[in-house]
Design a protein around this motif. Sequence first.
Motif, PDB file in Angstrom:
ATOM      1  N   ASP A  18       0.830  -1.205   0.000  1.00 54.75           N
ATOM      2  CA  ASP A  18       0.000   0.000   0.000  1.00 54.75           C
ATOM      3  C   ASP A  18       0.866   1.258   0.000  1.00 54.75           C
ATOM      4  O   ASP A  18       1.992   1.247   0.480  1.00 54.75           O
ATOM      5  N   GLY A  19       0.305   2.341  -0.541  1.00 57.28           N
ATOM      6  CA  GLY A  19       0.974   3.645  -0.451  1.00 57.28           C
ATOM      7  C   GLY A  19       1.544   4.180  -1.756  1.00 57.28           C
ATOM      8  O   GLY A  19       2.227   5.203  -1.754  1.00 57.28           O
ATOM      9  N   ASN A  20       1.251   3.506  -2.863  1.00 56.42           N
ATOM     10  CA  ASN A  20       1.754   3.995  -4.157  1.00 56.42           C
ATOM     11  C   ASN A  20       1.222   5.387  -4.480  1.00 56.42           C
ATOM     12  O   ASN A  20       1.956   6.256  -4.966  1.00 56.42           O
ATOM     13  N   GLY A  21      -0.067   5.582  -4.221  1.00 50.72           N
ATOM     14  CA  GLY A  21      -0.704   6.868  -4.530  1.00 50.72           C
ATOM     15  C   GLY A  21      -0.090   7.990  -3.708  1.00 50.72           C
ATOM     16  O   GLY A  21       0.223   9.074  -4.230  1.00 50.72           O
ATOM     17  N   ARG A  22       0.123   7.723  -2.423  1.00 53.77           N
ATOM     18  CA  ARG A  22       0.691   8.746  -1.547  1.00 53.77           C
ATOM     19  C   ARG A  22       2.135   9.062  -1.930  1.00 53.77           C
ATOM     20  O   ARG A  22       2.567  10.200  -1.872  1.00 53.77           O
ATOM     21  N   ARG A  31      -0.894   9.364  -9.813  1.00 52.63           N
ATOM     22  CA  ARG A  31      -0.900   8.140  -9.003  1.00 52.63           C
ATOM     23  C   ARG A  31      -0.224   6.968  -9.708  1.00 52.63           C
ATOM     24  O   ARG A  31       0.459   6.160  -9.078  1.00 52.63           O
ATOM     25  N   VAL A  32      -0.429   6.908 -11.026  1.00 54.87           N
ATOM     26  CA  VAL A  32       0.118   5.752 -11.744  1.00 54.87           C
ATOM     27  C   VAL A  32       1.645   5.692 -11.658  1.00 54.87           C
ATOM     28  O   VAL A  32       2.229   4.610 -11.709  1.00 54.87           O
ATOM     29  N   GLU A  33       2.291   6.853 -11.508  1.00 53.84           N
ATOM     30  CA  GLU A  33       3.750   6.838 -11.354  1.00 53.84           C
ATOM     31  C   GLU A  33       4.145   6.088 -10.078  1.00 53.84           C
ATOM     32  O   GLU A  33       5.191   5.445 -10.017  1.00 53.84           O
ATOM     33  N   GLY A  34       3.281   6.191  -9.091  1.00 52.06           N
ATOM     34  CA  GLY A  34       3.515   5.432  -7.849  1.00 52.06           C
ATOM     35  C   GLY A  34       3.455   3.937  -8.110  1.00 52.06           C
ATOM     36  O   GLY A  34       4.237   3.159  -7.556  1.00 52.06           O
ATOM     37  N   HIS A  35       2.527   3.541  -8.986  1.00 54.29           N
ATOM     38  CA  HIS A  35       2.413   2.107  -9.310  1.00 54.29           C
ATOM     39  C   HIS A  35       3.644   1.630 -10.089  1.00 54.29           C
ATOM     40  O   HIS A  35       4.129   0.519  -9.871  1.00 54.29           O
ATOM     41  N   VAL A  36       4.136   2.483 -10.999  1.00 53.75           N
ATOM     42  CA  VAL A  36       5.336   2.117 -11.773  1.00 53.75           C
ATOM     43  C   VAL A  36       6.508   1.897 -10.814  1.00 53.75           C
ATOM     44  O   VAL A  36       7.231   0.903 -10.887  1.00 53.75           O
ATOM     45  N   GLN A  37       6.672   2.833  -9.885  1.00 55.48           N
ATOM     46  CA  GLN A  37       7.758   2.721  -8.914  1.00 55.48           C
ATOM     47  C   GLN A  37       7.544   1.517  -7.994  1.00 55.48           C
ATOM     48  O   GLN A  37       8.487   0.830  -7.622  1.00 55.48           O
ATOM     49  N   LYS A  75      -7.101   0.647 -15.596  1.00 53.22           N
ATOM     50  CA  LYS A  75      -6.554   0.234 -16.891  1.00 53.22           C
ATOM     51  C   LYS A  75      -5.031   0.191 -16.832  1.00 53.22           C
ATOM     52  O   LYS A  75      -4.395  -0.775 -17.262  1.00 53.22           O
ATOM     53  N   ARG A  76      -4.452   1.229 -16.259  1.00 57.73           N
ATOM     54  CA  ARG A  76      -2.988   1.311 -16.189  1.00 57.73           C
ATOM     55  C   ARG A  76      -2.426   0.215 -15.282  1.00 57.73           C
ATOM     56  O   ARG A  76      -1.389  -0.389 -15.585  1.00 57.73           O
ATOM     57  N   LEU A  77      -3.126  -0.056 -14.195  1.00 55.42           N
ATOM     58  CA  LEU A  77      -2.668  -1.116 -13.284  1.00 55.42           C
ATOM     59  C   LEU A  77      -2.633  -2.465 -13.995  1.00 55.42           C
ATOM     60  O   LEU A  77      -1.677  -3.236 -13.856  1.00 55.42           O
ATOM     61  N   LEU A  78      -3.667  -2.729 -14.780  1.00 57.39           N
ATOM     62  CA  LEU A  78      -3.727  -4.008 -15.490  1.00 57.39           C
ATOM     63  C   LEU A  78      -2.663  -4.069 -16.581  1.00 57.39           C
ATOM     64  O   LEU A  78      -2.044  -5.109 -16.806  1.00 57.39           O
ATOM     65  N   GLU A  79      -2.417  -2.920 -17.228  1.00 59.46           N
ATOM     66  CA  GLU A  79      -1.349  -2.870 -18.233  1.00 59.46           C
ATOM     67  C   GLU A  79       0.006  -3.180 -17.591  1.00 59.46           C
ATOM     68  O   GLU A  79       0.806  -3.942 -18.138  1.00 59.46           O
ATOM     69  N   LEU A  80       0.229  -2.570 -16.431  1.00 54.21           N
ATOM     70  CA  LEU A  80       1.505  -2.793 -15.737  1.00 54.21           C
ATOM     71  C   LEU A  80       1.681  -4.263 -15.376  1.00 54.21           C
ATOM     72  O   LEU A  80       2.775  -4.821 -15.454  1.00 54.21           O
ATOM     73  N   LEU A  81       0.570  -4.890 -15.001  1.00 56.09           N
ATOM     74  CA  LEU A  81       0.613  -6.318 -14.669  1.00 56.09           C
ATOM     75  C   LEU A  81       1.036  -7.139 -15.891  1.00 56.09           C
ATOM     76  O   LEU A  81       1.882  -8.035 -15.796  1.00 56.09           O
ATOM     77  N   GLY A  82       0.486  -6.781 -17.050  1.00 56.41           N
ATOM     78  CA  GLY A  82       0.845  -7.462 -18.295  1.00 56.41           C
ATOM     79  C   GLY A  82       2.324  -7.288 -18.625  1.00 56.41           C
ATOM     80  O   GLY A  82       3.014  -8.245 -18.986  1.00 56.41           O
TER      81      GLY A  82
END
Length: 244
Positions: A18-22, A31-37, A75-82
């Motif tokens: 947890d905490g990607n968004g923050r 927020r998606v940059e948090g998911h990339v990191q 959508k971006r989260l699922l793309e990152l998973l792929g």
Amino acid sequence: MSKLEQSKLPAHVAIIMDGNGRWAKTRNLPRVEGHVQGLESVRNIVTITRELRIPYLTLYAFSKENWSRPRAEVKRLLELLGIFLENELPLMMDEDIRFRVVGDIKDFPKKLQHQLNAAMQKTAGNKTLSLNIALSYSGREEILNAVRLLLKDMDKGDITHIDEKVFQSYLYTRDIPDPDLLIRTSGEMRVSNFLLWQIAYTEIYVTDTLWPDFREDAYMEALREYMKRERRFGSVKENLSGRA
Ligand code: IPE
Ligand code: IPE
Ligand code: MG
């Protein structure tokens, strides 16, 4: 790590990442940059877990409730998973990592479902680390789903009694032992519908560190804290010898 310490390590670590968004917000990033990191942290933690010979790692990557997020983020989260799967699959083969999905992926895009199933099949014989990713996961749904399957089998006469062992065999985690340690990053004191059945006696560790910042030092601190805990399983210290 000494041999003695090694023997006290958990066999199964589960993490609420947890905490990607923050993390992104404090840097004025989307927020998606948090998911990339955050994905970098996943790579890091998987590698360390394998090096430590911890045999099971379960990561909460996407909850059933996360479908309620803005469409673009989902959508971006699922793309990152792929992308993760595509990049990591050869590595998982090299490093003897077995990949498994915990959850119900029927609402995922067909191509991603296919990718996930292919990764599970391809890595099914790998043994060093079982990497379980919770996707579209809900602990309550998992339990309800188990009840439905169980009732069907009872109707057919395939089972005649229910105990914990039988019930467990209907969960997504049927052949995965319960977690010894549950880590939640970014300070939230809740379980957010994660592994409700499985964490009955799991040690819980919450850190304020945000997931994209959760790397080796933070992980080692969590493991050291776990090794200091006394697990009593409802008993008293004197009666515990023999319990794993
Ligand atoms: C965790 O980070 C990643 C997922 C739930 C997919 P969050 O996106 O929940 O980050 P915060 O909690 O908003 O900081
Ligand atoms: C839990 O995080 C789910 C994952 C880490 C995938 P959330 O950010 O969705 O949880 P809440 O909303 O804070 O409970
Ligand atoms: Mg969150």
